[in-house]
Design a protein around this motif. Structure first.
Motif, PDB file in Angstrom:
ATOM      1  N   TYR A 409       0.747  -1.007   0.026  1.00  0.00           N
ATOM      2  CA  TYR A 409       0.085  -0.027  -0.064  1.00  0.00           C
ATOM      3  C   TYR A 409       0.793   1.159  -0.016  1.00  0.00           C
ATOM      4  CZ  TYR A 409      -4.742  -2.299   0.728  1.00  0.00           C
ATOM      5  OH  TYR A 409      -5.602  -3.322   0.329  1.00  0.00           O
ATOM      6  N   HIS A 439      -7.393  -1.388   2.602  1.00  0.00           N
ATOM      7  CA  HIS A 439      -7.289  -0.719   1.698  1.00  0.00           C
ATOM      8  C   HIS A 439      -7.356   1.042   2.248  1.00  0.00           C
ATOM      9  CE1 HIS A 439     -11.698  -1.029   1.398  1.00  0.00           C
ATOM     10  NE2 HIS A 439     -11.744   0.226   1.148  1.00  0.00           N
ATOM     11  N   THR A 440      -7.986   1.073   3.297  1.00  0.00           N
ATOM     12  CA  THR A 440      -8.330   2.360   3.943  1.00  0.00           C
ATOM     13  C   THR A 440      -6.987   3.083   4.407  1.00  0.00           C
ATOM     14  OG1 THR A 440      -8.927   1.523   6.189  1.00  0.00           O
ATOM     15  CG2 THR A 440     -10.616   2.352   4.524  1.00  0.00           C
ATOM     16  N   LYS A 443      -6.024   6.143   2.663  1.00  0.00           N
ATOM     17  CA  LYS A 443      -6.476   7.248   3.181  1.00  0.00           C
ATOM     18  C   LYS A 443      -5.712   7.967   4.449  1.00  0.00           C
ATOM     19  CE  LYS A 443     -10.887   8.854   4.818  1.00  0.00           C
ATOM     20  NZ  LYS A 443     -12.382   8.555   5.525  1.00  0.00           N
ATOM     21  N   GLU A 444      -5.542   6.802   5.365  1.00  0.00           N
ATOM     22  CA  GLU A 444      -4.625   7.328   6.515  1.00  0.00           C
ATOM     23  C   GLU A 444      -3.333   7.940   6.182  1.00  0.00           C
ATOM     24  OE1 GLU A 444      -2.511   5.436  10.191  1.00  0.00           O
ATOM     25  OE2 GLU A 444      -4.182   4.174   9.482  1.00  0.00           O
ATOM     26  N   PRO A 447      -3.727  10.963   2.036  1.00  0.00           N
ATOM     27  CA  PRO A 447      -4.979  11.402   1.635  1.00  0.00           C
ATOM     28  C   PRO A 447      -5.362  11.756   0.122  1.00  0.00           C
ATOM     29  CG  PRO A 447      -4.075  12.581   3.762  1.00  0.00           C
ATOM     30  CD  PRO A 447      -3.070  11.611   3.003  1.00  0.00           C
ATOM     31  N   TRP A 450      -5.689   9.021  -1.881  1.00  0.00           N
ATOM     32  CA  TRP A 450      -7.083   8.193  -1.755  1.00  0.00           C
ATOM     33  C   TRP A 450      -7.918   9.035  -2.247  1.00  0.00           C
ATOM     34  CZ3 TRP A 450      -9.132   4.254   0.472  1.00  0.00           C
ATOM     35  CH2 TRP A 450     -10.612   4.317   0.823  1.00  0.00           C
ATOM     36  N   GLU A 451      -7.982  10.413  -2.624  1.00  0.00           N
ATOM     37  CA  GLU A 451      -8.910  11.189  -3.113  1.00  0.00           C
ATOM     38  C   GLU A 451      -9.015  11.162  -4.704  1.00  0.00           C
ATOM     39  OE1 GLU A 451      -8.369  14.982  -1.629  1.00  0.00           O
ATOM     40  OE2 GLU A 451      -8.845  14.348   0.425  1.00  0.00           O
ATOM     41  N   GLN A 456      -9.676   5.304  -6.557  1.00  0.00           N
ATOM     42  CA  GLN A 456     -11.063   5.137  -5.930  1.00  0.00           C
ATOM     43  C   GLN A 456     -11.830   3.876  -6.948  1.00  0.00           C
ATOM     44  OE1 GLN A 456     -12.615   5.489  -3.063  1.00  0.00           O
ATOM     45  NE2 GLN A 456     -10.830   6.528  -2.332  1.00  0.00           N
TER      46      GLN A 456
END
Length: 465
Positions: A409, A439-440, A443-444, A447, A450-451, A456
């Motif tokens: 990741y 997979h989050t 995001k951590e 960011p 992730w966006e 996505q």
């Protein structure tokens, strides 16, 4: 071993000899007195005095075989092995049944690393000696030199059969059992030994150690109890009993044992640290800190105590003080990767990223093998905007840790940031295959990645498969 009368006579002989040296007046000693005087100075490391005593002894008793054998011992001590061997040959021609001839010849062979020949000589000495315990003890040591631990054990056991009070032999027997990883037989041996020597505090102590080794902590405590009853000042028994109580999570009882030690002997940094650790486990952090501080006061070089203080402050979320004490530990032991890891994590939490990067790098250089260390190192490099270096470290980590989703990741996120989309998707595919639920993590950690709509969409489509 001397009787009380013999001990008094020996002290008088030493005093008389030293007075003779001061006054230059020649006094007469019998040959046995000279032997004891020479060996006394040799054992005390006073080589010059032992040589003077030998010279005077041979002047007064030129034909004494005993003094000549002591002369051989001196020559062996000084590594003058050829001279020693020549003199032994002369003595053997005069007295071929003298056990000391073979014992000293064994000592020469041993110094020459000819341990099998030394063993042969000692076996001959057994035919002539009256001091079987001494010869068996020497045999045991020779067997240890050639890694014949089982034979060494048997020799030390025979030594004890002839001298049950030889504590060194007892320790050596247990050492052999430990080396052979044979704790059950060690327990049987010690219990049989105790049947004949119930007041041997050393045997009870060693029995406790064996029960500790097999994790029977309650029986270990019972054995240590007997050792400390026999000898109320046997600090080793109290310390080992404290460790056994720790294993049973009976921390107050462990503290009581360690405090007994402080009543018997001078303050000890180690014992203070053990008490501190027990209070920490009892959640009494104030008392734990008090004893850790006593530990470093007693020995400022006790790095483990400085780290223990740092860990206490970490529990209180006081990172600045924790860092101060980790630095103390590192100033004493700079090669300990655990200390560097703490240093790095604290600096990371304080957002001192350059120091944190140094810490993680040093931790790995000094042997840290934890995956988290590599992951945190890469995270710090990202915080320092060193994305390319972070990628390098993570790729290195993949050579050590196979199929770790957290590495994949991170690589996916970093390759996206460096616009290497093909590589990013490759590692994102690996990560999702290894652990889709995690997979989050993107995001951590990333960011912006992730966006990213493409990311996505890729994640959602992967889940459909």
């Amino acid at each position: 071993m001397f009787t009380n009368d013999e001990e008094e006579f020996f002290k008088m002989s030493i005093s008389k000899f030293e007075n003779m040296l001061k006054t230059n007046k020649i006094c007469f000693f019998d040959s046995e007195e000279f032997e004891n005087i020479i060996l006394h100075y040799l054992d005390s490391g006073k080589l010059n005095l032992s040589k003077k005593a030998l010279k005077l002894g041979l002047e007064q008793h030129p034909n004494s075989v005993g003094l000549k054998l002591v002369q051989v011992e001196l020559l062996v001590f000084e590594d003058k092995l050829e001279k020693a061997e020549k003199l032994l040959n002369e003595i053997q021609a005069i007295d071929p049944r003298n056990d000391e001839v073979y014992i000293q010849r064994a000592a020469i062979y041993s110094k020459q690393n000819k341990h099998h020949k030394a063993i042969e000589c000692l076996n001959i000495a057994l035919q002539y000696t009256e001091d079987f315990a001494d010869v068996y003890s020497l045999l045991g040591m020779e067997y240890l030199y050639i890694d014949e631990v089982s034979l060494a054990k048997d020799a030390f056991i025979k030594c004890l059969e002839h001298d049950e009070e030889d504590q060194t032999a007892l320790y050596n027997v247990v050492y052999c059992y430990d080396f052979l990883d044979n704790h059950t037989d060690a327990i049987q041996f010690l219990e049989e030994f105790i049947d004949h020597n119930p007041y041997s505090e050393v045997a009870w102590h060693q029995l406790g150690r064996q029960f500790f080794n097999i994790k029977d902590y309650r029986k270990a405590i019972e054995a240590y109890d007997f050792a400390s009853i026999i000898d109320e000042k046997f600090t080793g028994a109290y310390i080992e009993k404290g460790k056994a109580y720790e294993k049973l999570k009976m921390f107050q009882q462990a503290i009581n044992c360690y405090k007994e030690v402080l009543q018997i002997e001078d303050p000890s940094s180690y014992v203070y640290r053990k008490i501190g650790w027990c209070y920490e486990n009892l959640k009494n952090l104030d008392k734990a800190l008090k004893y850790y501080l006593k530990s470093v006061h007693e020995d400022p070089l006790m790095d483990k105590s400085w780290v223990a203080i740092a860990d206490l402050y970490l529990k209180k979320n006081d990172f600045k003080k924790a860092l101060q004490f980790v630095n103390k530990a590192l100033s004493i032991e700079e090669h300990n990767y655990l200390y560097w890891r703490r240093y790095a994590i604290i600096n990371k939490d304080l957002q001192f990223y350059e120091e944190a990067e140094l810490g993680f790098r040093k931790a790995i250089d000094h042997g840290d093998t934890l995956l988290d260390t590599w992951l945190f190192w890469s995270d710090v490099l990202v915080a320092l905007n060193s994305n390319t270096t972070a990628i390098e470290k993570l790729l290195k980590a993949t050579e050590i840790f196979n199929d770790e989703n957290e590495i994949e990741y991170r690589l996916a996120g970093l390759y996206t940031l460096t616009n290497e989309i093909e590589k990013a998707l490759y590692h994102l595919t690996n990560a999702l295959a290894l652990n889709y639920k995690n997979h989050t993590l993107l995001k951590e950690l990333f960011p912006m990645v992730w966006e990213n709509k493409k990311v996505q969409t890729y994640i959602k489509n992967f889940n459909k498969h």
